[in-house]
Design a protein around this motif. Structure first.
Motif, PDB file in Angstrom:
ATOM      1  N   ALA A 294      10.288  11.429 -16.807  1.00 54.22           N
ATOM      2  CA  ALA A 294      10.929  10.132 -17.042  1.00 54.22           C
ATOM      3  C   ALA A 294      10.130   8.994 -16.426  1.00 54.22           C
ATOM      4  O   ALA A 294      10.447   7.827 -16.625  1.00 54.22           O
ATOM      5  N   HIS A 295       9.083   9.333 -15.685  1.00 52.76           N
ATOM      6  CA  HIS A 295       8.243   8.329 -15.038  1.00 52.76           C
ATOM      7  C   HIS A 295       9.077   7.364 -14.199  1.00 52.76           C
ATOM      8  O   HIS A 295       8.962   6.153 -14.295  1.00 52.76           O
ATOM      9  N   THR A 296       9.934   7.932 -13.389  1.00 56.10           N
ATOM     10  CA  THR A 296      10.790   7.101 -12.548  1.00 56.10           C
ATOM     11  C   THR A 296       9.965   6.256 -11.576  1.00 56.10           C
ATOM     12  O   THR A 296       8.901   6.676 -11.125  1.00 56.10           O
ATOM     13  N   LEU A 297      10.460   5.097 -11.273  1.00 52.39           N
ATOM     14  CA  LEU A 297       9.782   4.218 -10.328  1.00 52.39           C
ATOM     15  C   LEU A 297      10.460   4.217  -8.967  1.00 52.39           C
ATOM     16  O   LEU A 297      10.108   3.433  -8.096  1.00 52.39           O
ATOM     17  N   SER A 298      11.442   5.084  -8.776  1.00 58.99           N
ATOM     18  CA  SER A 298      12.141   5.129  -7.493  1.00 58.99           C
ATOM     19  C   SER A 298      11.202   5.672  -6.416  1.00 58.99           C
ATOM     20  O   SER A 298      10.592   6.728  -6.594  1.00 58.99           O
ATOM     21  N   PRO A 299      11.055   4.976  -5.305  1.00 57.41           N
ATOM     22  CA  PRO A 299      10.156   5.457  -4.252  1.00 57.41           C
ATOM     23  C   PRO A 299      10.735   6.670  -3.552  1.00 57.41           C
ATOM     24  O   PRO A 299      11.952   6.880  -3.523  1.00 57.41           O
ATOM     25  N   THR A 300       9.858   7.491  -3.008  1.00 65.70           N
ATOM     26  CA  THR A 300      10.296   8.637  -2.229  1.00 65.70           C
ATOM     27  C   THR A 300      10.275   8.287  -0.750  1.00 65.70           C
ATOM     28  O   THR A 300       9.831   7.213  -0.352  1.00 65.70           O
ATOM     29  N   GLY A 301      10.727   9.220   0.046  1.00 66.37           N
ATOM     30  CA  GLY A 301      10.794   8.974   1.486  1.00 66.37           C
ATOM     31  C   GLY A 301      12.193   8.560   1.879  1.00 66.37           C
ATOM     32  O   GLY A 301      13.037   8.229   1.037  1.00 66.37           O
TER      33      GLY A 301
ATOM     34  N   GLU B 155       0.825  -1.209   0.000  1.00 64.45           N
ATOM     35  CA  GLU B 155       0.000   0.000   0.000  1.00 64.45           C
ATOM     36  C   GLU B 155       0.860   1.260   0.000  1.00 64.45           C
ATOM     37  O   GLU B 155       0.467   2.294  -0.537  1.00 64.45           O
ATOM     38  N   ALA B 156       2.016   1.170   0.609  1.00 63.51           N
ATOM     39  CA  ALA B 156       2.894   2.332   0.683  1.00 63.51           C
ATOM     40  C   ALA B 156       3.500   2.693  -0.666  1.00 63.51           C
ATOM     41  O   ALA B 156       3.791   3.864  -0.928  1.00 63.51           O
ATOM     42  N   THR B 157       3.683   1.716  -1.545  1.00 66.75           N
ATOM     43  CA  THR B 157       4.399   1.946  -2.797  1.00 66.75           C
ATOM     44  C   THR B 157       3.502   2.012  -4.026  1.00 66.75           C
ATOM     45  O   THR B 157       3.951   2.426  -5.094  1.00 66.75           O
ATOM     46  N   ASP B 158       2.250   1.628  -3.892  1.00 60.89           N
ATOM     47  CA  ASP B 158       1.325   1.604  -5.018  1.00 60.89           C
ATOM     48  C   ASP B 158       0.268   2.690  -4.812  1.00 60.89           C
ATOM     49  O   ASP B 158      -0.507   2.633  -3.859  1.00 60.89           O
ATOM     50  N   ALA B 159       0.211   3.683  -5.707  1.00 65.98           N
ATOM     51  CA  ALA B 159      -0.670   4.838  -5.520  1.00 65.98           C
ATOM     52  C   ALA B 159      -2.137   4.446  -5.468  1.00 65.98           C
ATOM     53  O   ALA B 159      -2.901   4.969  -4.655  1.00 65.98           O
TER      54      ALA B 159
ATOM     55  N   PRO C  20       6.326   6.712  -5.934  1.00 64.30           N
ATOM     56  CA  PRO C  20       7.354   7.287  -6.821  1.00 64.30           C
ATOM     57  C   PRO C  20       6.960   8.699  -7.237  1.00 64.30           C
ATOM     58  O   PRO C  20       5.780   9.024  -7.382  1.00 64.30           O
ATOM     59  N   LEU C  21       7.949   9.544  -7.413  1.00 65.67           N
ATOM     60  CA  LEU C  21       7.716  10.925  -7.815  1.00 65.67           C
ATOM     61  C   LEU C  21       7.344  10.977  -9.288  1.00 65.67           C
ATOM     62  O   LEU C  21       8.016  10.384 -10.135  1.00 65.67           O
TER      63      LEU C  21
ATOM     64  N   PHE D 246      -0.037  11.400  -7.983  1.00 69.65           N
ATOM     65  CA  PHE D 246       0.351  10.206  -8.730  1.00 69.65           C
ATOM     66  C   PHE D 246      -0.031  10.284 -10.201  1.00 69.65           C
ATOM     67  O   PHE D 246       0.450   9.496 -11.021  1.00 69.65           O
ATOM     68  N   GLN D 247      -0.937  11.203 -10.542  1.00 67.18           N
ATOM     69  CA  GLN D 247      -1.251  11.541 -11.928  1.00 67.18           C
ATOM     70  C   GLN D 247      -1.459  13.044 -11.973  1.00 67.18           C
ATOM     71  O   GLN D 247      -1.780  13.657 -10.943  1.00 67.18           O
ATOM     72  N   PRO D 248      -1.271  13.669 -13.118  1.00 63.94           N
ATOM     73  CA  PRO D 248      -1.460  15.127 -13.168  1.00 63.94           C
ATOM     74  C   PRO D 248      -2.818  15.544 -12.598  1.00 63.94           C
ATOM     75  O   PRO D 248      -3.869  15.110 -13.070  1.00 63.94           O
ATOM     76  N   GLY D 249      -2.780  16.352 -11.560  1.00 64.36           N
ATOM     77  CA  GLY D 249      -4.009  16.851 -10.947  1.00 64.36           C
ATOM     78  C   GLY D 249      -4.689  15.881 -10.011  1.00 64.36           C
ATOM     79  O   GLY D 249      -5.714  16.224  -9.415  1.00 64.36           O
ATOM     80  N   LYS D 250      -4.142  14.669  -9.847  1.00 65.40           N
ATOM     81  CA  LYS D 250      -4.760  13.677  -8.962  1.00 65.40           C
ATOM     82  C   LYS D 250      -3.834  13.397  -7.783  1.00 65.40           C
ATOM     83  O   LYS D 250      -2.676  13.000  -7.987  1.00 65.40           O
ATOM     84  N   TRP D 251      -4.361  13.580  -6.584  1.00 57.69           N
ATOM     85  CA  TRP D 251      -3.561  13.476  -5.366  1.00 57.69           C
ATOM     86  C   TRP D 251      -4.067  12.354  -4.462  1.00 57.69           C
ATOM     87  O   TRP D 251      -5.275  12.186  -4.300  1.00 57.69           O
ATOM     88  N   ALA D 252      -3.123  11.613  -3.922  1.00 53.34           N
ATOM     89  CA  ALA D 252      -3.469  10.568  -2.941  1.00 53.34           C
ATOM     90  C   ALA D 252      -3.558  11.212  -1.558  1.00 53.34           C
ATOM     91  O   ALA D 252      -2.743  10.966  -0.668  1.00 53.34           O
ATOM     92  N   ILE D 253      -4.528  12.093  -1.415  1.00 49.07           N
ATOM     93  CA  ILE D 253      -4.789  12.796  -0.166  1.00 49.07           C
ATOM     94  C   ILE D 253      -6.294  12.819   0.049  1.00 49.07           C
ATOM     95  O   ILE D 253      -7.045  13.172  -0.865  1.00 49.07           O
ATOM     96  N   THR D 254      -6.738  12.440   1.238  1.00 53.50           N
ATOM     97  CA  THR D 254      -8.130  12.606   1.641  1.00 53.50           C
ATOM     98  C   THR D 254      -8.131  13.108   3.086  1.00 53.50           C
ATOM     99  O   THR D 254      -7.069  13.308   3.686  1.00 53.50           O
ATOM    100  N   ASP D 255      -9.312  13.284   3.637  1.00 55.78           N
ATOM    101  CA  ASP D 255      -9.377  13.736   5.032  1.00 55.78           C
ATOM    102  C   ASP D 255      -8.910  12.665   6.007  1.00 55.78           C
ATOM    103  O   ASP D 255      -8.795  12.921   7.203  1.00 55.78           O
ATOM    104  N   ASN D 256      -8.611  11.475   5.505  1.00 59.00           N
ATOM    105  CA  ASN D 256      -8.074  10.427   6.375  1.00 59.00           C
ATOM    106  C   ASN D 256      -6.562  10.476   6.495  1.00 59.00           C
ATOM    107  O   ASN D 256      -5.981   9.737   7.298  1.00 59.00           O
ATOM    108  N   LEU D 257      -5.894  11.321   5.719  1.00 57.43           N
ATOM    109  CA  LEU D 257      -4.436  11.409   5.794  1.00 57.43           C
ATOM    110  C   LEU D 257      -4.030  12.481   6.803  1.00 57.43           C
ATOM    111  O   LEU D 257      -4.336  13.664   6.642  1.00 57.43           O
ATOM    112  N   VAL D 258      -3.338  12.042   7.836  1.00 53.39           N
ATOM    113  CA  VAL D 258      -2.807  12.941   8.854  1.00 53.39           C
ATOM    114  C   VAL D 258      -1.293  12.901   8.710  1.00 53.39           C
ATOM    115  O   VAL D 258      -0.655  11.899   9.033  1.00 53.39           O
TER     116      VAL D 258
END
Length: 550
Positions: free
Chosen positions: A486-493, A188-192, A481-482, A226-238
């Motif tokens: 180049a659509h890199t697959l390197s994870p962030t953090g 879950e941490a690595t797959d948007a 991944p950022l 994770f996509q242009p204009g699409k964010w993996a953020i909701t009110d459940n993310l603290v």
């Protein structure tokens, strides 16, 4: 560590008491009764009335207890690596840019102070319960009634949360307090897509986010797009820390419902700066507080409130004292969706209470100014857990009370539902075990001891689950991944290598004191921290010291 729901030994199930003092409700209107009485039945607040008003039904024969102080909601901490709170403050040698730079095997000091000692303590069947008992008591004597939990692993591969007397945001066992999570599965941490699906479940996720101040730290937040204009953020993310976010980032974060946990002292000690709180406030980010851990933070929320005010003042007086007090009470409860049950003092709410000495001046300033020696009472679910002997004898009749080291106050750590892992261990015994073990770390592995009763259940032996020291199968942060051309697959953090401690490399460590006012080593180390702003350490020390001490 969910709170136990038992009542003090020898008392009825619906034990009633009434506390008189200045009642600082921390409700939305900011109601304060300069001379009021708070009535409690069992776990709940029955009523709050002016002292001149008649008592509610059923309290005619209940003697009112004069606290001699101000009554607040119990302090709710949204971030603390509790098992590590036995370790002393680290004299941080330089400013770091992100989390990768100071943790792990690349930093010998980190192994000496953190990885080595905690691996030894967490694996030892006699010392692990002592750690649990000590850090719970430490939270209580600093006014904390809710914190993050202590996870346990077994030799059979099972994982569970420790059950103690401090309320745990991650395991509440009650439907009116929805449980949050501080860890997610690796996938879950690595797959948007899977991370977003996890965010859409009905649970808050308290996850580390953008820890640091450099571009690598900020990329950790940017990868949530994770996509242009699409964010993996909701009110459940603290988001915990959020130190690398810009004003525009905070606008995006708040616009998608994200909230934040602020740990100013830890941020300043490690990075020389903290989150842009003015931008976060302007964007409308809901904020709570966390003392992080004793290695680079406060001993508890009462100390972190002082650090937060100093930081707020230096940034242009961003928050009022009332707003800061709300971060540790009402707003923290709002983040968890607990505000119907905790975070303020109202009829029908759970009786998590903090009483500090005195009832003069601004009530919110008085809370932040209060030293740990000023705490007169702490209750959780209506059960008195810490306070003056006079108050505890009245409010915890029949309970087995034990002195808090270095303090005139006493603790009530017994609960029928407490985890058998601790098995009746007293704080004095836990303190003695830890003091000697930490002093003897170089030879500790040469002295194995059999597990005490309660640690082995049908052949299953429990140990501390130490995040970022041992593999746990779970992450404390997203690692998406950022998004780049180049659509890199390197994870962030941060990159944190999980390296087992080398017993021969261990050095003696001093057990961190329960309170700042009684810990001269802590205050001396604080005075030598070079990453703090000018005069910050001196000002913070003055706020933490015992009244009248030099």
């Amino acid at each position: 560590m969910p709170t136990g729901t038992g009542t003090p030994a020898g008392t009825p199930a619906a034990f009633r008491f009434a506390l008189r003092g200045r009642i600082v409700t921390l409700d939305a209107p900011g109601t304060v009764l300069d001379d009021g009485i708070l009535y409690v039945t069992g776990q709940l607040i029955e009523d709050i009335r002016p002292a001149t008003a008649p008592p509610p039904p059923g309290f005619d024969q209940v003697k009112v207890v004069d606290t001699g102080g101000s009554v607040y909601p119990g302090l709710i901490e949204l971030h603390n690596h509790l098992p590590y709170d036995v370790l002393p403050l680290w004299l941080v040698p330089k400013k770091y840019g992100n989390r990768s730079q100071w943790g792990g095997s690349g930093n010998p000091a980190y192994h000496r102070l953190v990885t080595g000692p905690m691996s030894a303590l967490g694996e030892d069947p006699r010392l692990m319960p002592a750690v649990v008992r000590y850090v719970e008591a430490k939270a209580l004597v600093n006014g904390t009634t809710t914190s993050q939990g202590i996870a346990l692993f077994s030799n059979a591969g099972a994982r569970r949360m420790y059950r103690g007397v401090i309320r745990n945001v991650e395991q509440t066992d009650t439907p009116d307090l929805p449980e949050a999570a501080s860890r997610i599965a690796d996938v879950e941490a690595t797959d948007a897509v899977k991370f977003l699906a996890r965010l859409q479940q009905p649970h808050r996720l308290l996850l580390h986010l953008a820890e640091g101040v450099d571009d690598a730290a900020r990329a950790h937040f940017q990868a949530l797009q994770f996509q242009p204009g699409k964010w993996a953020i909701t009110d459940n993310l603290v988001g915990i820390h959020c130190t690398a976010l810009t004003a525009a980032d905070f606008t995006t974060f708040a616009g998608h419902g994200g909230s934040m946990v602020w740990s100013p002292l830890s941020n300043l000690l490690l990075y020389g700066q903290t989150a842009d709180i003015a931008a976060a406030k302007k964007a409308g980010v809901l904020m709570g507080l966390g003392s992080d851990w004793s290695v680079s933070g406060s001993k508890g929320l009462l100390g972190e409130l002082k650090a937060a005010r100093l930081t707020s003042t230096a940034a242009g007086s961003v928050f009022s004292d009332r707003e800061l007090a709300a971060m540790a009470t009402r707003d923290a409860a709002r983040i968890l969706r607990w505000d119907h049950a905790l975070g303020s003092l109202q009829p029908g709410m759970r009786a998590d209470l903090l009483v500090v000495d005195g009832a003069q001046g601004d009530p919110y300033t008085a809370l932040i100014d209060a030293r740990d020696t000023d705490i007169r009472l702490v209750t959780i679910d209506g059960t008195a857990r810490y306070g003056t002997p006079a108050l505890m004898k009245v409010l915890a009749p029949g309970a087995s009370l034990e002195p808090a080291p270095g303090s005139a106050q006493v603790l009530n750590l017994h609960d029928d539902s407490t985890d058998p892992v601790v098995a009746g261990l007293t704080l004095a015994e836990a303190t003695d075990r830890l003091t000697h073990a930490l002093a003897d770390l170089p030879t500790l592995p040469a002295h194995p001891a059999p597990p005490p009763v309660g640690l082995v259940e049908g052949g299953v032996q429990w140990r501390l689950a130490l995040d970022e020291i041992q593999p746990t199968g779970a992450e404390l942060r997203p690692r998406l991944p950022l998004l780049t051309e180049a659509h890199t697959l390197s994870p962030t953090g941060p990159v944190i290598d999980l390296v087992a401690a080398a017993p021969q490399a261990l050095e003696a460590v001093v057990l961190d004191g329960l309170t700042a006012s009684g810990d001269t080593t802590f205050l001396k180390t604080l005075s030598g921290e070079t990453n703090l702003p000018t005069d910050y350490a001196a000002q913070l020390s003055d706020l933490l010291k015992k009244a009248g001490s030099g």
